[in-house]
Design a protein around this motif. Structure first.
Motif, PDB file in Angstrom:
ATOM      1  N   GLU A  67       0.830  -1.181   0.000  1.00  0.00           N
ATOM      2  CA  GLU A  67       0.000   0.000   0.000  1.00  0.00           C
ATOM      3  C   GLU A  67       0.874   1.243   0.000  1.00  0.00           C
ATOM      4  OE1 GLU A  67      -3.028   0.166   2.891  1.00  0.00           O
ATOM      5  OE2 GLU A  67      -3.543  -1.929   2.731  1.00  0.00           O
ATOM      6  N   SER A  68       0.315   2.341  -0.438  1.00  0.00           N
ATOM      7  CA  SER A  68       1.027   3.602  -0.413  1.00  0.00           C
ATOM      8  C   SER A  68       0.065   4.685   0.004  1.00  0.00           C
ATOM      9  CB  SER A  68       1.623   3.915  -1.796  1.00  0.00           C
ATOM     10  OG  SER A  68       0.588   3.989  -2.764  1.00  0.00           O
ATOM     11  N   GLY A  69       0.635   5.844   0.319  1.00  0.00           N
ATOM     12  CA  GLY A  69      -0.227   6.937   0.735  1.00  0.00           C
ATOM     13  C   GLY A  69      -0.233   7.092   2.225  1.00  0.00           C
ATOM     14  N   PRO A  70      -0.802   8.183   2.730  1.00  0.00           N
ATOM     15  CA  PRO A  70      -0.713   8.508   4.147  1.00  0.00           C
ATOM     16  C   PRO A  70      -1.414   7.529   5.065  1.00  0.00           C
ATOM     17  CG  PRO A  70      -2.232   9.987   3.002  1.00  0.00           C
ATOM     18  CD  PRO A  70      -1.526   9.200   1.963  1.00  0.00           C
ATOM     19  N   ASP A  71      -2.362   6.727   4.564  1.00  0.00           N
ATOM     20  CA  ASP A  71      -3.102   5.816   5.435  1.00  0.00           C
ATOM     21  C   ASP A  71      -2.650   4.378   5.302  1.00  0.00           C
ATOM     22  OD1 ASP A  71      -4.670   7.826   6.500  1.00  0.00           O
ATOM     23  OD2 ASP A  71      -6.092   7.710   4.845  1.00  0.00           O
ATOM     24  N   ALA A  72      -1.593   4.117   4.554  1.00  0.00           N
ATOM     25  CA  ALA A  72      -1.168   2.737   4.335  1.00  0.00           C
ATOM     26  C   ALA A  72      -0.508   2.177   5.576  1.00  0.00           C
ATOM     27  CB  ALA A  72      -0.186   2.669   3.155  1.00  0.00           C
ATOM     28  N   VAL A  73      -0.901   0.939   5.910  1.00  0.00           N
ATOM     29  CA  VAL A  73      -0.256   0.278   7.032  1.00  0.00           C
ATOM     30  C   VAL A  73       1.208   0.060   6.691  1.00  0.00           C
ATOM     31  CG1 VAL A  73      -0.179  -1.826   8.401  1.00  0.00           C
ATOM     32  CG2 VAL A  73      -2.377  -0.859   7.720  1.00  0.00           C
ATOM     33  N   GLY A  74       2.086   0.373   7.640  1.00  0.00           N
ATOM     34  CA  GLY A  74       3.503   0.137   7.446  1.00  0.00           C
ATOM     35  C   GLY A  74       4.140   1.037   6.419  1.00  0.00           C
ATOM     36  N   ALA A  75       3.532   2.193   6.128  1.00  0.00           N
ATOM     37  CA  ALA A  75       4.108   3.129   5.179  1.00  0.00           C
ATOM     38  C   ALA A  75       4.427   4.427   5.889  1.00  0.00           C
ATOM     39  CB  ALA A  75       3.136   3.377   4.021  1.00  0.00           C
ATOM     40  N   PRO A  76       5.467   4.413   6.751  1.00  0.00           N
ATOM     41  CA  PRO A  76       5.788   5.615   7.511  1.00  0.00           C
ATOM     42  C   PRO A  76       6.219   6.755   6.612  1.00  0.00           C
ATOM     43  CG  PRO A  76       7.521   3.984   7.730  1.00  0.00           C
ATOM     44  CD  PRO A  76       6.392   3.313   7.030  1.00  0.00           C
ATOM     45  N   VAL A 103      -1.424  -5.049  14.674  1.00  0.00           N
ATOM     46  CA  VAL A 103      -0.482  -5.836  13.882  1.00  0.00           C
ATOM     47  C   VAL A 103      -1.202  -6.392  12.664  1.00  0.00           C
ATOM     48  CG1 VAL A 103       1.144  -7.747  13.896  1.00  0.00           C
ATOM     49  CG2 VAL A 103       0.734  -6.465  15.999  1.00  0.00           C
ATOM     50  N   ARG A 104      -0.630  -6.137  11.510  1.00  0.00           N
ATOM     51  CA  ARG A 104      -1.229  -6.610  10.263  1.00  0.00           C
ATOM     52  C   ARG A 104      -0.275  -7.594   9.594  1.00  0.00           C
ATOM     53  NH1 ARG A 104      -3.316  -2.867   5.182  1.00  0.00           N
ATOM     54  NH2 ARG A 104      -3.884  -4.581   3.787  1.00  0.00           N
ATOM     55  N   VAL A 105      -0.828  -8.735   9.158  1.00  0.00           N
ATOM     56  CA  VAL A 105      -0.047  -9.778   8.513  1.00  0.00           C
ATOM     57  C   VAL A 105      -0.619 -10.026   7.125  1.00  0.00           C
ATOM     58  CG1 VAL A 105       0.752 -12.161   8.649  1.00  0.00           C
ATOM     59  CG2 VAL A 105       0.395 -10.853  10.747  1.00  0.00           C
ATOM     60  N   THR A 106       0.249 -10.002   6.119  1.00  0.00           N
ATOM     61  CA  THR A 106      -0.171 -10.291   4.754  1.00  0.00           C
ATOM     62  C   THR A 106       0.555 -11.538   4.279  1.00  0.00           C
ATOM     63  OG1 THR A 106      -0.536  -7.950   4.282  1.00  0.00           O
ATOM     64  CG2 THR A 106      -0.347  -9.434   2.398  1.00  0.00           C
ATOM     65  N   ARG A 107      -0.236 -12.538   3.894  1.00  0.00           N
ATOM     66  CA  ARG A 107       0.338 -13.811   3.477  1.00  0.00           C
ATOM     67  C   ARG A 107      -0.528 -14.409   2.382  1.00  0.00           C
ATOM     68  NH1 ARG A 107       2.114 -18.758   7.511  1.00  0.00           N
ATOM     69  NH2 ARG A 107       2.982 -20.119   5.907  1.00  0.00           N
ATOM     70  N   ASN A 108       0.106 -14.797   1.282  1.00  0.00           N
ATOM     71  CA  ASN A 108      -0.601 -15.398   0.148  1.00  0.00           C
ATOM     72  C   ASN A 108      -1.756 -14.517  -0.315  1.00  0.00           C
ATOM     73  OD1 ASN A 108       1.109 -17.658   0.285  1.00  0.00           O
ATOM     74  ND2 ASN A 108      -0.250 -18.693   1.741  1.00  0.00           N
ATOM     75  N   GLY A 109      -1.531 -13.199  -0.319  1.00  0.00           N
ATOM     76  CA  GLY A 109      -2.540 -12.279  -0.818  1.00  0.00           C
ATOM     77  C   GLY A 109      -3.652 -11.967   0.151  1.00  0.00           C
ATOM     78  N   GLY A 282       6.982 -20.641   4.083  1.00  0.00           N
ATOM     79  CA  GLY A 282       6.161 -19.564   3.533  1.00  0.00           C
ATOM     80  C   GLY A 282       6.808 -18.218   3.792  1.00  0.00           C
ATOM     81  N   THR A 283       6.199 -17.202   3.205  1.00  0.00           N
ATOM     82  CA  THR A 283       6.674 -15.834   3.364  1.00  0.00           C
ATOM     83  C   THR A 283       5.510 -14.956   3.780  1.00  0.00           C
ATOM     84  OG1 THR A 283       8.406 -16.111   1.692  1.00  0.00           O
ATOM     85  CG2 THR A 283       7.743 -13.860   2.208  1.00  0.00           C
ATOM     86  N   SER A 284       5.736 -14.101   4.743  1.00  0.00           N
ATOM     87  CA  SER A 284       4.684 -13.180   5.175  1.00  0.00           C
ATOM     88  C   SER A 284       5.291 -11.818   5.465  1.00  0.00           C
ATOM     89  CB  SER A 284       3.966 -13.722   6.421  1.00  0.00           C
ATOM     90  OG  SER A 284       4.887 -14.000   7.456  1.00  0.00           O
ATOM     91  N   ARG A 285       4.478 -10.799   5.236  1.00  0.00           N
ATOM     92  CA  ARG A 285       4.873  -9.423   5.543  1.00  0.00           C
ATOM     93  C   ARG A 285       4.125  -8.990   6.794  1.00  0.00           C
ATOM     94  NH1 ARG A 285       3.676  -4.030   1.866  1.00  0.00           N
ATOM     95  NH2 ARG A 285       4.779  -2.527   3.193  1.00  0.00           N
ATOM     96  N   ARG A 286       4.842  -8.446   7.762  1.00  0.00           N
ATOM     97  CA  ARG A 286       4.243  -8.120   9.041  1.00  0.00           C
ATOM     98  C   ARG A 286       4.498  -6.664   9.376  1.00  0.00           C
ATOM     99  NH1 ARG A 286       5.698 -13.925  10.963  1.00  0.00           N
ATOM    100  NH2 ARG A 286       4.178 -14.903   9.623  1.00  0.00           N
ATOM    101  N   GLN A 287       3.413  -5.958   9.642  1.00  0.00           N
ATOM    102  CA  GLN A 287       3.485  -4.538   9.944  1.00  0.00           C
ATOM    103  C   GLN A 287       2.676  -4.265  11.207  1.00  0.00           C
ATOM    104  OE1 GLN A 287       1.647  -4.516   6.006  1.00  0.00           O
ATOM    105  NE2 GLN A 287       2.734  -2.603   5.660  1.00  0.00           N
ATOM    106  N   SER A 288       3.147  -3.359  12.030  1.00  0.00           N
ATOM    107  CA  SER A 288       2.326  -3.016  13.176  1.00  0.00           C
ATOM    108  C   SER A 288       2.582  -1.588  13.612  1.00  0.00           C
ATOM    109  CB  SER A 288       2.526  -3.999  14.329  1.00  0.00           C
ATOM    110  OG  SER A 288       3.665  -3.674  15.064  1.00  0.00           O
ATOM    111  N   THR A 289       1.695  -1.089  14.432  1.00  0.00           N
ATOM    112  CA  THR A 289       1.810   0.288  14.875  1.00  0.00           C
ATOM    113  C   THR A 289       1.356   0.425  16.322  1.00  0.00           C
ATOM    114  OG1 THR A 289       1.139   2.571  14.393  1.00  0.00           O
ATOM    115  CG2 THR A 289      -0.530   0.866  14.107  1.00  0.00           C
ATOM    116  N   LEU A 290       1.981   1.317  17.037  1.00  0.00           N
ATOM    117  CA  LEU A 290       1.568   1.646  18.396  1.00  0.00           C
ATOM    118  C   LEU A 290       0.265   2.452  18.323  1.00  0.00           C
ATOM    119  CD1 LEU A 290       2.304   1.876  21.468  1.00  0.00           C
ATOM    120  CD2 LEU A 290       3.451   4.028  20.867  1.00  0.00           C
TER     121      LEU A 290
END
Length: 292
Positions: A67-76, A103-109, A282-290
């Motif tokens: 994701e991109s833009g000011p509201d994207a998770v993990g896009a500081p 905490v957001r996890v993206t795996r296999n779409g 497998g592969t996963s992308r993990r993003q989180s925020t306080l």
């Protein structure tokens, strides 16, 4: 009597053991990855408020989930600061209390969002030096780490994952460096092992890797713009165990960015990719925020 093979019987304990890999102290990621869901690393960014503890969305397999833009998770908002002297060169001992993360996890779409609670207890000291007990809880699953704060260094001393069948402290030999001196270009390496019974399975973990401080940037945490250190970390953990004389090995490769607020002594965002090979792959992308 179970018909499962020793390797199959180890899969769930391995999922618990993998949680140890990401103790990471104030980075605090915890992974409960049994093929159905995963909860991960230290701290990205989301547009869901504290009132929503879960949210799932599905895209086509292979689709670009970035994701991109000011509201994207993990896009500081990666805004470099010219005067890095305004940031401390060491992380302060965090204050005792509770912190909530999304905490957001993206795996296999497919993406899943959960809430994680982290409890900090200062066992001794404070300010620039001390010892901290960090408990990370997601649902009914917990992970407990002990960390030592020293001048220009934060070390992970031990990690424990309590389970129904018990859980021992896995004492790292030597304690490994979670954060070293904080300045642009600063680097450090880790190489450590620990042995303990996790989920009833005697296991040995070996951690190696390297970390570099990229520089100081500004990121949004809620409505606040915070100046932080951007830290890029690559780490590999190999987990070895044996059941019924059958050796089992799991490898976890981690690479991504952590955003450390040295004033509060905690990571406020992260965006990390994890690749597992072995009994779980497998592969996963993990993003989180306080969030609180």
């Amino acid at each position: 009597m179970s018909d499962a093979t020793p390797t199959q019987r180890l899969v769930r304990p391995l999922a618990v053991v993998i949680a140890v890999v990401f103790c990471a102290g104030t980075v605090g990621a915890i992974v409960w990855d049994d093929g159905r869901s995963a909860v991960a690393d230290a701290l990205g960014r989301g547009d869901r408020g504290p009132g929503r503890s879960s949210d799932s969305s599905t895209t086509e397999p292979g689709a670009d989930t970035t994701e991109s833009g000011p509201d994207a998770v993990g896009a500081p908002e990666d805004r470099s600061i010219d005067d890095s002297s305004r940031l401390p060169s060491a992380a302060a001992v965090p204050e005792a209390g509770e912190h909530r993360y999304e905490v957001r996890v993206t795996r296999n779409g497919t993406s899943e969002t959960v809430e994680e609670l982290r409890r900090v207890e200062v066992l001794e000291g404070g300010g620039e030096a001390g010892r901290v007990r960090l408990e990370v809880q997601t649902g009914d699953q917990r992970q407990i780490s002990i960390l030592d704060w020293k001048p220009s260094a934060v070390e992970v001393v031990s990690t424990r994952v309590p389970t129904a069948s018990g859980g021992d402290d896995c004492s790292w030999d030597p304690p490994f460096l979670e954060f070293g001196p904080l300045s642009a270009g600063s680097e450090w390496a880790v190489s450590s092992t620990c042995t303990a019974s996790v989920g009833g399975v005697p296991s040995t973990l070996e951690v190696t890797g390297s970390t570099v401080v990229v520089g100081d940037v500004q990121v949004s945490v809620g409505s606040e713009l915070v100046t932080v250190w951007r830290i890029e970390r690559s780490r590999t953990t190999v987990i070895r165990a044996s059941i019924g004389g059958e050796p089992v090995e799991q490898r976890v490769d981690e690479h991504g960015d952590l955003y450390l607020d040295p004033v509060r002594g905690i990571v406020v965002q992260s965006d990390v990719t994890l690749t597992t090979t072995g009994e779980q792959s497998g592969t996963s992308r993990r993003q989180s925020t306080l969030i609180a």
